[in-house]
Structures are given as C-alpha cells and as structure tokens.
Design a protein around this motif. Structure first.
Motif, PDB file in Angstrom:
ATOM      1  N   LYS A 103      -1.621   1.494   3.748  1.00 20.33           N
ATOM      2  CA  LYS A 103      -1.951   1.789   5.148  1.00 20.33           C
ATOM      3  C   LYS A 103      -0.735   2.266   5.938  1.00 20.33           C
ATOM      4  CE  LYS A 103      -5.684  -1.551   5.725  1.00 20.33           C
ATOM      5  NZ  LYS A 103      -6.013  -2.837   6.339  1.00 20.33           N
ATOM      6  N   GLU A 104       0.432   1.678   5.631  1.00 22.53           N
ATOM      7  CA  GLU A 104       1.637   2.020   6.392  1.00 22.53           C
ATOM      8  C   GLU A 104       1.949   3.508   6.317  1.00 22.53           C
ATOM      9  OE1 GLU A 104       4.832  -0.487   5.066  1.00 22.53           O
ATOM     10  OE2 GLU A 104       3.820  -2.295   5.734  1.00 22.53           O
ATOM     11  N   GLY A 105       1.646   4.097   5.181  1.00 22.16           N
ATOM     12  CA  GLY A 105       1.834   5.534   5.038  1.00 22.16           C
ATOM     13  C   GLY A 105       3.278   5.976   4.836  1.00 22.16           C
ATOM     14  N   ASN A 106       4.206   5.032   4.783  1.00 19.50           N
ATOM     15  CA  ASN A 106       5.610   5.389   4.546  1.00 19.50           C
ATOM     16  C   ASN A 106       5.850   5.814   3.100  1.00 19.50           C
ATOM     17  OD1 ASN A 106       6.244   4.726   7.200  1.00 19.50           O
ATOM     18  ND2 ASN A 106       6.761   2.617   6.667  1.00 19.50           N
ATOM     19  N   PHE A 107       4.993   5.326   2.220  1.00 15.51           N
ATOM     20  CA  PHE A 107       5.133   5.634   0.803  1.00 15.51           C
ATOM     21  C   PHE A 107       3.795   6.128   0.281  1.00 15.51           C
ATOM     22  CE2 PHE A 107       8.003   2.152   1.871  1.00 15.51           C
ATOM     23  CZ  PHE A 107       9.213   2.712   1.511  1.00 15.51           C
ATOM     24  N   ILE A 108       3.834   7.142  -0.540  1.00 11.88           N
ATOM     25  CA  ILE A 108       2.612   7.719  -1.086  1.00 11.88           C
ATOM     26  C   ILE A 108       2.181   6.894  -2.298  1.00 11.88           C
ATOM     27  CG2 ILE A 108       1.594   9.773  -2.143  1.00 11.88           C
ATOM     28  CD1 ILE A 108       3.729  11.393  -0.550  1.00 11.88           C
ATOM     29  N   GLU A 109       0.906   6.509  -2.272  1.00 10.01           N
ATOM     30  CA  GLU A 109       0.350   5.704  -3.355  1.00 10.01           C
ATOM     31  C   GLU A 109       0.591   6.381  -4.699  1.00 10.01           C
ATOM     32  OE1 GLU A 109      -3.904   3.590  -4.511  1.00 10.01           O
ATOM     33  OE2 GLU A 109      -3.843   5.120  -2.952  1.00 10.01           O
ATOM     34  N   GLY A 110       1.027   5.578  -5.666  1.00 13.96           N
ATOM     35  CA  GLY A 110       1.262   6.090  -7.012  1.00 13.96           C
ATOM     36  C   GLY A 110       2.673   6.597  -7.249  1.00 13.96           C
ATOM     37  N   THR A 111       3.475   6.715  -6.201  1.00 13.47           N
ATOM     38  CA  THR A 111       4.857   7.170  -6.389  1.00 13.47           C
ATOM     39  C   THR A 111       5.733   5.985  -6.813  1.00 13.47           C
ATOM     40  OG1 THR A 111       5.494   6.758  -4.091  1.00 13.47           O
ATOM     41  CG2 THR A 111       4.611   8.967  -4.625  1.00 13.47           C
ATOM     42  N   GLN A 112       6.900   6.305  -7.311  1.00 10.89           N
ATOM     43  CA  GLN A 112       7.815   5.247  -7.727  1.00 10.89           C
ATOM     44  C   GLN A 112       8.261   4.385  -6.552  1.00 10.89           C
ATOM     45  OE1 GLN A 112      10.950   6.198 -10.409  1.00 10.89           O
ATOM     46  NE2 GLN A 112       9.583   7.131 -11.888  1.00 10.89           N
ATOM     47  N   ASP A 113       8.451   4.986  -5.389  1.00  9.92           N
ATOM     48  CA  ASP A 113       8.838   4.209  -4.210  1.00  9.92           C
ATOM     49  C   ASP A 113       7.730   3.233  -3.814  1.00  9.92           C
ATOM     50  OD1 ASP A 113      11.298   5.451  -4.056  1.00  9.92           O
ATOM     51  OD2 ASP A 113      10.703   6.838  -2.459  1.00  9.92           O
ATOM     52  N   PHE A 114       6.500   3.702  -3.855  1.00 11.68           N
ATOM     53  CA  PHE A 114       5.347   2.852  -3.534  1.00 11.68           C
ATOM     54  C   PHE A 114       5.312   1.658  -4.490  1.00 11.68           C
ATOM     55  CE2 PHE A 114       0.909   1.600  -3.907  1.00 11.68           C
ATOM     56  CZ  PHE A 114       0.480   1.550  -2.589  1.00 11.68           C
ATOM     57  N   GLU A 115       5.424   1.941  -5.776  1.00 16.21           N
ATOM     58  CA  GLU A 115       5.387   0.870  -6.776  1.00 16.21           C
ATOM     59  C   GLU A 115       6.567  -0.077  -6.631  1.00 16.21           C
ATOM     60  OE1 GLU A 115       4.926   2.668 -10.625  1.00 16.21           O
ATOM     61  OE2 GLU A 115       2.950   3.474 -10.116  1.00 16.21           O
ATOM     62  N   MET A 116       7.738   0.454  -6.289  1.00 15.08           N
ATOM     63  CA  MET A 116       8.917  -0.386  -6.097  1.00 15.08           C
ATOM     64  C   MET A 116       8.663  -1.421  -4.999  1.00 15.08           C
ATOM     65  SD  MET A 116      12.726   0.592  -4.746  1.00 15.08           S
ATOM     66  CE  MET A 116      12.071   0.877  -3.113  1.00 15.08           C
TER      67      MET A 116
END
Length: 134
Positions: free
Chosen positions: A100-113
C-alpha cells in the motif's frame, strides 16, 4: 551441600547459555547491518537474517521446552501456537502495508528486503522472549 553445588552449576550453566544465545542474537543483528552497509545484495542479507531468526527460534523453543515440566511444556506449546497465529497475521499485514505504501514495487528486491527485515524483527522478538523465560 552436594545438591546445592549441583543446582548452582545448573543455574550458572543456564545463565551462561541464555546470555550466549542473546549474544548470538546481537551478533546476527550486527552481521546483518554490516551486510546491508555494503549496499549490494541487500535482499539476500535480509533473507539470510530472516532464516537465522527462524532457526534460532526453533533452537530457543526446544531449549526452553527441555528445561520445563510437562505441564509447563503444554502451556508453552499452546502459547507458541497462539504466537504462530499472530506471526502469520503480522506477516500478512507487513506485506499488504508495504504494498500500500507504494515506496517499493511488489516483487522487486527492495520490496522483498523490507518484508524479510520486518519478519525477522518480529521473530527475533519471540526468540528473546523464549530466552528470557529460560
């Protein structure tokens, strides 16, 4: 006198094991931060940190269980099952909140981190609780 000496040895050994386990938690956190500070493969750093938290949770649970009576073991098992439900709910919330925050795109390494980092923190919280009960 002999029984008191034996009891003292077990108490001291227990305290040493608990402090060493807490030291392990702090060492893992320090190593995790060093890995993140490199700025490379940060998702893998977080994944490893989460895996370490999960492994240490299992060890801490088994160590505590081996030290308590069967009645206390039943209580601990019930408590752990309740904690697992809370963990699952927390993990779902972290995922949806991060999405929901939208700062990180779902499925990206940053999101997973971010997900692994939050999950590890939650699990390490339980590890510390179990260590302190021992």
């Amino acid at each position: 006198m002999m029984q008191k000496s034996i009891l003292l040895v077990f108490v001291l050994a227990s305290m040493y094991c608990n402090s060493q386990t807490l030291e392990t938690v702090y060492k893992m956190k320090s190593d995790y931060q060093k890995c993140l500070n490199k700025g490379q493969n940060m998702r893998n750093c977080a994944l490893e940190y989460y895996n370490q938290s999960d492994s240490l949770l299992n060890v801490s649970y088994k160590n505590l269980k081996s030290k308590i009576s069967s009645k206390e073991q039943s209580k601990l098992k019930k408590e752990q099952l309740e904690w697992l439900k809370k963990r699952d709910q927390f993990f779902q919330k972290v995922y949806s909140d991060t999405k929901k925050e939208g700062n990180f795109i779902e499925g990206t390494q940053d999101f997973e981190m971010i997900i692994y980092d939050e999950q590890a923190k939650f699990v390490f919280g339980r590890v510390k609780e179990l260590i302190n009960k021992g």
